[in-house]
Design a protein around this motif. Sequence first.
Motif, PDB file in Angstrom:
ATOM      1  N   MET A   1      26.168 -33.477  18.002  1.00 52.03           N
ATOM      2  CA  MET A   1      26.061 -34.322  16.815  1.00 52.03           C
ATOM      3  C   MET A   1      26.260 -33.472  15.557  1.00 52.03           C
ATOM      4  SD  MET A   1      22.886 -36.739  15.769  1.00 52.03           S
ATOM      5  CE  MET A   1      22.242 -36.489  14.139  1.00 52.03           C
ATOM      6  N   ASN A   2      27.132 -33.930  14.650  1.00 52.43           N
ATOM      7  CA  ASN A   2      27.405 -33.184  13.437  1.00 52.43           C
ATOM      8  C   ASN A   2      26.235 -33.274  12.456  1.00 52.43           C
ATOM      9  OD1 ASN A   2      29.915 -32.523  14.411  1.00 52.43           O
ATOM     10  ND2 ASN A   2      30.966 -34.157  13.311  1.00 52.43           N
ATOM     11  N   VAL A   3      25.915 -32.153  11.817  1.00 54.05           N
ATOM     12  CA  VAL A   3      24.875 -32.110  10.798  1.00 54.05           C
ATOM     13  C   VAL A   3      25.492 -32.537   9.476  1.00 54.05           C
ATOM     14  CG1 VAL A   3      23.246 -30.635   9.563  1.00 54.05           C
ATOM     15  CG2 VAL A   3      23.674 -30.247  12.000  1.00 54.05           C
ATOM     16  N   LYS A   4      24.827 -33.429   8.765  1.00 56.24           N
ATOM     17  CA  LYS A   4      25.334 -33.935   7.500  1.00 56.24           C
ATOM     18  C   LYS A   4      24.884 -33.033   6.339  1.00 56.24           C
ATOM     19  CE  LYS A   4      27.319 -37.598   9.217  1.00 56.24           C
ATOM     20  NZ  LYS A   4      28.792 -37.748   9.177  1.00 56.24           N
ATOM     21  N   GLN A   5      25.672 -33.026   5.274  1.00 52.15           N
ATOM     22  CA  GLN A   5      25.284 -32.318   4.068  1.00 52.15           C
ATOM     23  C   GLN A   5      24.073 -32.995   3.438  1.00 52.15           C
ATOM     24  OE1 GLN A   5      28.536 -31.634   1.327  1.00 52.15           O
ATOM     25  NE2 GLN A   5      29.970 -31.143   2.975  1.00 52.15           N
ATOM     26  N   ARG A   6      23.302 -32.195   2.650  1.00 51.09           N
ATOM     27  CA  ARG A   6      22.102 -32.738   2.016  1.00 51.09           C
ATOM     28  C   ARG A   6      22.039 -32.319   0.551  1.00 51.09           C
ATOM     29  NH1 ARG A   6      16.404 -32.358   4.860  1.00 51.09           N
ATOM     30  NH2 ARG A   6      16.569 -30.157   4.314  1.00 51.09           N
ATOM     31  N   THR A   7      21.511 -33.214  -0.262  1.00 56.18           N
ATOM     32  CA  THR A   7      21.155 -32.886  -1.627  1.00 56.18           C
ATOM     33  C   THR A   7      19.711 -33.339  -1.845  1.00 56.18           C
ATOM     34  OG1 THR A   7      21.827 -33.081  -3.943  1.00 56.18           O
ATOM     35  CG2 THR A   7      22.047 -35.066  -2.582  1.00 56.18           C
ATOM     36  N   ILE A   8      19.247 -33.334  -3.092  1.00 56.54           N
ATOM     37  CA  ILE A   8      17.893 -33.820  -3.371  1.00 56.54           C
ATOM     38  C   ILE A   8      17.965 -35.263  -3.883  1.00 56.54           C
ATOM     39  CG2 ILE A   8      16.825 -31.584  -3.769  1.00 56.54           C
ATOM     40  CD1 ILE A   8      17.309 -31.921  -6.747  1.00 56.54           C
ATOM     41  N   LYS A   9      16.850 -35.978  -3.762  1.00 54.59           N
ATOM     42  CA  LYS A   9      16.849 -37.401  -4.125  1.00 54.59           C
ATOM     43  C   LYS A   9      16.828 -37.623  -5.625  1.00 54.59           C
ATOM     44  CE  LYS A   9      14.793 -39.618  -0.062  1.00 54.59           C
ATOM     45  NZ  LYS A   9      13.638 -40.395   0.441  1.00 54.59           N
ATOM     46  N   THR A  10      16.128 -36.773  -6.353  1.00 53.08           N
ATOM     47  CA  THR A  10      15.948 -36.997  -7.779  1.00 53.08           C
ATOM     48  C   THR A  10      15.846 -35.663  -8.500  1.00 53.08           C
ATOM     49  OG1 THR A  10      14.591 -38.167  -9.419  1.00 53.08           O
ATOM     50  CG2 THR A  10      13.426 -37.087  -7.623  1.00 53.08           C
ATOM     51  N   ALA A  11      16.063 -35.667  -9.793  1.00 52.14           N
ATOM     52  CA  ALA A  11      15.963 -34.440 -10.575  1.00 52.14           C
ATOM     53  C   ALA A  11      14.500 -34.025 -10.738  1.00 52.14           C
ATOM     54  CB  ALA A  11      16.602 -34.641 -11.948  1.00 52.14           C
ATOM     55  N   VAL A  12      14.253 -32.735 -10.620  1.00 49.27           N
ATOM     56  CA  VAL A  12      12.907 -32.179 -10.806  1.00 49.27           C
ATOM     57  C   VAL A  12      13.024 -30.862 -11.568  1.00 49.27           C
ATOM     58  CG1 VAL A  12      11.645 -33.208  -8.872  1.00 49.27           C
ATOM     59  CG2 VAL A  12      13.089 -31.205  -8.484  1.00 49.27           C
ATOM     60  N   SER A  13      11.983 -30.530 -12.325  1.00 46.17           N
ATOM     61  CA  SER A  13      12.022 -29.341 -13.177  1.00 46.17           C
ATOM     62  C   SER A  13      10.862 -28.407 -12.896  1.00 46.17           C
ATOM     63  CB  SER A  13      11.989 -29.742 -14.663  1.00 46.17           C
ATOM     64  OG  SER A  13      13.106 -30.536 -15.002  1.00 46.17           O
ATOM     65  N   VAL A  14      11.083 -27.139 -13.240  1.00 42.73           N
ATOM     66  CA  VAL A  14      10.049 -26.116 -13.165  1.00 42.73           C
ATOM     67  C   VAL A  14      10.237 -25.211 -14.377  1.00 42.73           C
ATOM     68  CG1 VAL A  14      11.487 -24.628 -11.696  1.00 42.73           C
ATOM     69  CG2 VAL A  14       9.017 -24.312 -11.719  1.00 42.73           C
ATOM     70  N   SER A  15       9.135 -24.770 -14.967  1.00 45.74           N
ATOM     71  CA  SER A  15       9.203 -23.924 -16.157  1.00 45.74           C
ATOM     72  C   SER A  15       8.431 -22.636 -15.942  1.00 45.74           C
ATOM     73  CB  SER A  15       8.640 -24.654 -17.382  1.00 45.74           C
ATOM     74  OG  SER A  15       9.402 -25.805 -17.672  1.00 45.74           O
ATOM     75  N   GLY A  16       8.890 -21.573 -16.593  1.00 45.41           N
ATOM     76  CA  GLY A  16       8.227 -20.289 -16.473  1.00 45.41           C
ATOM     77  C   GLY A  16       8.896 -19.265 -17.373  1.00 45.41           C
ATOM     78  N   THR A  17       8.580 -18.003 -17.124  1.00 44.85           N
ATOM     79  CA  THR A  17       9.074 -16.914 -17.956  1.00 44.85           C
ATOM     80  C   THR A  17      10.074 -16.067 -17.182  1.00 44.85           C
ATOM     81  OG1 THR A  17       6.952 -16.822 -19.113  1.00 44.85           O
ATOM     82  CG2 THR A  17       8.374 -14.908 -19.325  1.00 44.85           C
ATOM     83  N   GLY A  18      11.155 -15.657 -17.854  1.00 41.72           N
ATOM     84  CA  GLY A  18      12.109 -14.742 -17.247  1.00 41.72           C
ATOM     85  C   GLY A  18      11.520 -13.348 -17.169  1.00 41.72           C
ATOM     86  N   LEU A  19      11.622 -12.699 -16.021  1.00 38.68           N
ATOM     87  CA  LEU A  19      10.993 -11.397 -15.819  1.00 38.68           C
ATOM     88  C   LEU A  19      11.520 -10.354 -16.803  1.00 38.68           C
ATOM     89  CD1 LEU A  19       9.277  -9.370 -14.204  1.00 38.68           C
ATOM     90  CD2 LEU A  19      11.196  -9.111 -12.626  1.00 38.68           C
ATOM     91  N   GLU A 122      20.382 -37.367   2.688  1.00 37.63           N
ATOM     92  CA  GLU A 122      21.526 -37.044   3.541  1.00 37.63           C
ATOM     93  C   GLU A 122      22.792 -37.659   2.965  1.00 37.63           C
ATOM     94  OE1 GLU A 122      22.425 -38.512   7.842  1.00 37.63           O
ATOM     95  OE2 GLU A 122      21.107 -36.754   8.038  1.00 37.63           O
ATOM     96  N   GLN A 123      23.887 -36.918   3.047  1.00 41.71           N
ATOM     97  CA  GLN A 123      25.156 -37.395   2.508  1.00 41.71           C
ATOM     98  C   GLN A 123      26.129 -37.705   3.636  1.00 41.71           C
ATOM     99  OE1 GLN A 123      25.184 -33.825  -0.177  1.00 41.71           O
ATOM    100  NE2 GLN A 123      25.547 -35.324  -1.784  1.00 41.71           N
ATOM    101  N   GLU A 124      27.270 -38.285   3.279  1.00 42.06           N
ATOM    102  CA  GLU A 124      28.224 -38.732   4.296  1.00 42.06           C
ATOM    103  C   GLU A 124      28.975 -37.576   4.955  1.00 42.06           C
ATOM    104  OE1 GLU A 124      28.928 -41.765   5.561  1.00 42.06           O
ATOM    105  OE2 GLU A 124      27.247 -42.593   4.437  1.00 42.06           O
ATOM    106  N   ALA A 125      29.333 -36.577   4.161  1.00 43.28           N
ATOM    107  CA  ALA A 125      30.180 -35.492   4.675  1.00 43.28           C
ATOM    108  C   ALA A 125      29.423 -34.599   5.646  1.00 43.28           C
ATOM    109  CB  ALA A 125      30.721 -34.661   3.517  1.00 43.28           C
ATOM    110  N   ASP A 126      30.140 -34.083   6.628  1.00 40.32           N
ATOM    111  CA  ASP A 126      29.559 -33.129   7.574  1.00 40.32           C
ATOM    112  C   ASP A 126      29.378 -31.774   6.908  1.00 40.32           C
ATOM    113  OD1 ASP A 126      29.577 -35.003   9.604  1.00 40.32           O
ATOM    114  OD2 ASP A 126      31.532 -34.372  10.379  1.00 40.32           O
ATOM    115  N   ARG A 127      28.331 -31.080   7.304  1.00 39.31           N
ATOM    116  CA  ARG A 127      28.153 -29.692   6.870  1.00 39.31           C
ATOM    117  C   ARG A 127      29.081 -28.811   7.698  1.00 39.31           C
ATOM    118  NH1 ARG A 127      22.227 -27.912   7.397  1.00 39.31           N
ATOM    119  NH2 ARG A 127      22.032 -29.151   5.489  1.00 39.31           N
ATOM    120  N   GLU A 128      29.896 -28.028   7.021  1.00 38.85           N
ATOM    121  CA  GLU A 128      30.842 -27.151   7.706  1.00 38.85           C
ATOM    122  C   GLU A 128      30.320 -25.720   7.684  1.00 38.85           C
ATOM    123  OE1 GLU A 128      34.905 -27.486   6.580  1.00 38.85           O
ATOM    124  OE2 GLU A 128      34.855 -29.677   6.468  1.00 38.85           O
TER     125      GLU A 128
END
Length: 466
Positions: A1-19, A122-128
């Motif tokens: 069975m082919n594995v499908k590509q994945r993204t995230i469902k919604t936008a999310v943020s994180v804040s912090g300091t650059g090292l 999950e998205q339509e395209a197969d993960r290659e």
Amino acid sequence: MNVKQRTIKTAVSVSGTGLHTGENVTMTFHPAPENHGFKFRRVDLEGAPIIDADVDNVTDTSRGTTITQNGASVSTVEHVLAALVGCELDNVLIDLNGPETPIMDGSSMPFVDTITEAGYEEQEADREYYHIPYNIHYSEPDRKVDMVAMPLDDYRFTCMVDYNSPVLGSQHASISTMSEFKKEIASCRTFCFLHELEMLLAHDLIKGGDINNAIVVVDKTIDKEELAKLAKLFNREDIDVAPQGILNNIELRHQNEPARHKLLDMIGDLALVGVPLRGHIMAARPGHAANVAFAKKIKALIKKERSRKHVKVYNPHMKPVYDTVQIMNILPHRPPMLLVDKILELTKTHVVGLKAVTMNEPFFVGHFPGAPVMPGVLQIEAMAQTGGILVLNTVPDPENWLTLFLKIENARFKDKVLPGDTLIFRCDLVAPIRRGIAQMKGIGMVGEKVVVEAELMAQIVKYKES
């Protein structure tokens, strides 16, 4: 069975300091379409330039991995990319309002938690996947670095570190599959030796450094006066050396946390190959520079194999998709500027065209007439016309549109094209066409040899009404 590509469902943020910069930054993960990959977008800069998470864009590995493209840079990308790979994602756009990702606690766990909060789609395209075909070696004898990628139908990592330090000694870490990343690797923090910390502080190179976002290994004798100085620098009442030989600001999450973090860095840096891998990666004493060099070696092999797959065996008896007359019904070009004779393949995502190079081409009259060579600029033009057919195939009345090329990048000419050669071009979309703008990767081949390649951006515009 082919594995499908994945993204995230919604936008999310994180804040912090650059090292290194000390700047407060907000990073937002956005869902992205199929075959998008991982890209950073500097929303604080004019035009919001995009930087592809690609090993070819690496410009610095001295204190983390920095990538640069379109006049913009993003530093310390490895922990973020490791989180994306560890969450088994394929397509994410990361907005950033500063030049560096936030260091957080020095691990990938804050990013994993944020991504998990968004959920997966999950998205339509197969993960290659790219399956490592045979043992691929990389070494730096002077630094005693050894890395190898071996064939395996999974993604497994084994890492060994040895810093000739009585505190760290030799440490090993491994995961047998990427599903172990969240539990075993994501929470492991970056580390440095006390003498490195003092040097960085003296040169103001870690403006965002906080003693709580790194494990500090005490590799020298330290007196109470120096401990008091460090405590004052990091706004703490007291600092001491723990029995494990580290500053007692934090407790180890794993006995071999430094080795596990090196494994985390490897996963993040190898994400810059640009495709999910299948293989067993083993490394002794890795670092960012070695990881990037190893990633480049793997990517070069992928490009070479893909070029071979793109070879079109031309059968002169096969009916083309379009012959020369049909091409002239689509393209506005005419001889001597019509540089495509046939279209051999045409889909929604790629096109294959043919140019028969003959001695009676008009450009041979003045271009090295004693030793005729097809001009490289005309090879690019022929490739562009082939790509134009692909873009014009998206409208019902292509004869009423023009293809205007906006950008040509990374053009390389690898061999001469001579009279008598049959030049086969293939152009593939590297992103979905949006607002009539297409981004393509093109190659030109004579036989099995790549003679030219380039990245093209084109836009179709209507120039007359149907």
